[in-house]
Motif scaffolding. Structure first.
Motif, short mmCIF file in Angstrom:
data_model
loop_
_atom_site.label_atom_id
_atom_site.label_comp_id
_atom_site.label_asym_id
_atom_site.label_seq_id
_atom_site.Cartn_x
_atom_site.Cartn_y
_atom_site.Cartn_z
N ARG A 218 -5.20 -2.82 6.29
CA ARG A 218 -4.23 -3.90 6.13
C ARG A 218 -4.64 -5.12 6.93
O ARG A 218 -4.53 -6.26 6.46
N GLY A 280 6.56 -11.13 -2.90
CA GLY A 280 5.75 -10.34 -1.98
C GLY A 280 4.60 -11.15 -1.38
O GLY A 280 4.13 -12.14 -1.95
N LEU A 329 1.05 -11.28 6.31
CA LEU A 329 0.44 -9.94 6.23
C LEU A 329 -0.02 -9.46 7.60
O LEU A 329 0.11 -8.27 7.93
N GLU A 332 2.55 -7.75 9.91
CA GLU A 332 2.94 -6.37 9.60
C GLU A 332 2.12 -5.35 10.37
O GLU A 332 2.49 -4.18 10.43
N GLN A 391 -5.26 -3.85 -2.20
CA GLN A 391 -4.19 -3.73 -1.21
C GLN A 391 -2.83 -3.62 -1.89
O GLN A 391 -1.96 -2.85 -1.46
N GLY A 392 -2.63 -4.38 -2.97
CA GLY A 392 -1.36 -4.32 -3.70
C GLY A 392 -1.12 -2.95 -4.29
O GLY A 392 0.01 -2.43 -4.26
N ARG A 394 -2.31 -0.12 -3.11
CA ARG A 394 -2.02 0.78 -1.98
C ARG A 394 -0.56 0.65 -1.53
O ARG A 394 0.12 1.64 -1.26
N ARG A 395 -0.07 -0.61 -1.47
CA ARG A 395 1.30 -0.83 -1.06
C ARG A 395 2.28 -0.23 -2.08
O ARG A 395 3.30 0.37 -1.73
N ALA A 398 2.31 3.49 -1.69
CA ALA A 398 3.05 3.89 -0.51
C ALA A 398 4.55 3.78 -0.71
O ALA A 398 5.34 4.61 -0.23
N THR A 399 4.96 2.74 -1.45
CA THR A 399 6.38 2.56 -1.72
C THR A 399 6.93 3.67 -2.61
O THR A 399 8.02 4.19 -2.41
#
Length: 399
Positions: A218, A280, A329, A332, A391-392, A394-395, A398-399
């Motif tokens: 991240r 986002g 970013l 975070e 990265q998007g 992965r996010r 995770a969500t």
């Protein structure tokens, strides 16, 4: 009034003061950037050294990020920010002296000294984000960037109104103006009431090593997005005034181009925070990079004044989305105990790259030309967009 309400009121007050200080401190870089290359052409012994003053400003900023962070940690943000403004006063006087004496080395020393103030001004956004709750951080960062709207007018107008104030030394008066702007910022900075540094130092035991944080994907993606957004913007903006003058446009038109560019850098801050809340951080950062690519394509379309100005406006809006998104970013990634060193590392990487970009822009402009500069940035943007897409995903997973 409850303790929570008092804390919120203090946070709003600090953010307001930082926004006003940003308006004055953010006016110095447009002066250095719009005039640094032109003064360099006037004083330097070789054409390829013309952008050295701007490059040294960016290098001074990059090298000052870590010492400034250490000073903030030891003495507090207010003391460090006041020291930065005082050094900016000295820097303006040194740059003025270099122009009056016809000394390129002295002028370069003045722009390099201004880098410490630049490092302090760049950290205002982190100071604002640290003062509020995590959900409010993108909005706080955007509010600080709004101070750049005034800077976008103040800096270029100082250039236009003072460039001939010293009859025997063109542009010298503008650097006296830089000193005056720093003096005006001092009363604002002295009113800041930030948390004492001891409150952060007490949490050191809970902080992860910097190497562990740097290996976090991240953090890597956020830094790369910030580096490319800011680095490409600086690369193009450093070369643009000289390219415009070289294509037959006037110095005043070049300064106004930088003014429109800086306005475009900060005007979207009215709604960037809301866009981040709606779409986002990753999406807004990606949109910024796409706009920077569009600015390069417009620059390749022609050399008329509207091509230059339109490209600089797109570049400014793209920087706003890309850099604010990347900064959000980064917030975070760290805990309160880790923020000082993570913020310093982030800014060192971003502004170190900016310094390298500005060192190379003048040479590349003289050897390869304006079209090559705008073409070379497109593959970099494509690579970062791929990293953001990863990265998007992965996010989302995770969500």
């Amino acid at each position: 009034m409850t303790a929570g309400a008092q804390q919120q009121q203090l946070a709003r007050r600090n953010v307001g003061l930082l926004m006003a200080a940003q308006a004055l401190g953010g006016a110095s870089p447009p002066i250095i950037i719009s005039l640094g290359g032109l003064v360099g052409q006037m004083l330097a012994s070789r054409p390829d050294l013309a952008t050295l003053p701007v490059s040294l400003y960016n290098l001074g900023l990059a090298l000052s990020t870590i010492p400034a962070a250490l000073l903030m940690r030891r003495l507090g943000r207010r003391a460090a920010y006041v020291a930065g403004a005082l050094l900016a006063c000295v820097a303006g006087l040194v740059a003025w002296s270099g122009i009056v004496q016809g000394s390129f080395a002295t002028f370069c020393a003045g722009t390099a000294l201004a880098g410490f103030y630049g490092a302090c001004v760049q950290s205002y956004r982190f100071a604002a984000s640290d003062a509020v709750a995590p959900p409010q951080r993108p909005a706080a960062i955007s509010r600080i960037m709004l101070g750049g709207l005034a800077a976008a007018v103040i800096g270029p107008q100082v250039v236009i109104w003072t460039r001939d104030a010293w009859p025997t030394a063109p542009f010298a008066g503008s650097f006296l103006g830089q000193t005056a702007l720093a003096l005006l910022a001092l009363p604002l900075l002295l009113q800041l009431r930030m948390p004492p540094p001891q409150a952060e130092a007490a949490a050191d035991a809970a902080a992860r090593p910097l190497g562990v944080i740097a290996r976090d994907p991240r953090f890597a993606v956020a830094v790369v997005a910030g580096v490319v957004s800011y680095g490409l913007m600086a690369f193009i903006m450093t070369a643009a005034p000289m390219a415009m003058v070289g294509c037959g446009h006037t110095v005043g038109e070049a300064a106004l181009g930088i003014q429109w560019h800086v306005l475009a850098m900060f005007a979207p801050s009215f709604f960037t925070g809301r866009l981040i809340a709606r779409f986002g951080k990753v999406a807004v950062t990606a949109a910024g990079l796409l706009l920077i690519a569009a600015s390069g394509l417009l620059a390749l379309a022609g050399l008329e004044l509207l091509h230059f100005w339109g490209s600089l406006v797109l570049l400014g809006v793209g920087w706003n989305f890309g850099f604010i998104g990347a900064t959000a970013l980064v917030t975070e990634v760290y805990t309160p105990a880790e923020r000082a060193k993570v913020q310093a590392l982030n800014d060192f990487l971003v502004f170190g790259t900016v310094a390298l970009a500005s060192f190379g822009s003048g040479r590349l402009l003289n050897t390869a030309g304006w079209d090559t500069i705008n073409t070379a940035m497109l593959p970099l943007i494509a690579a970062v967009l791929l990293a953001l897409a990863w990265q998007g995903r992965r996010r989302a997973a995770a969500t």
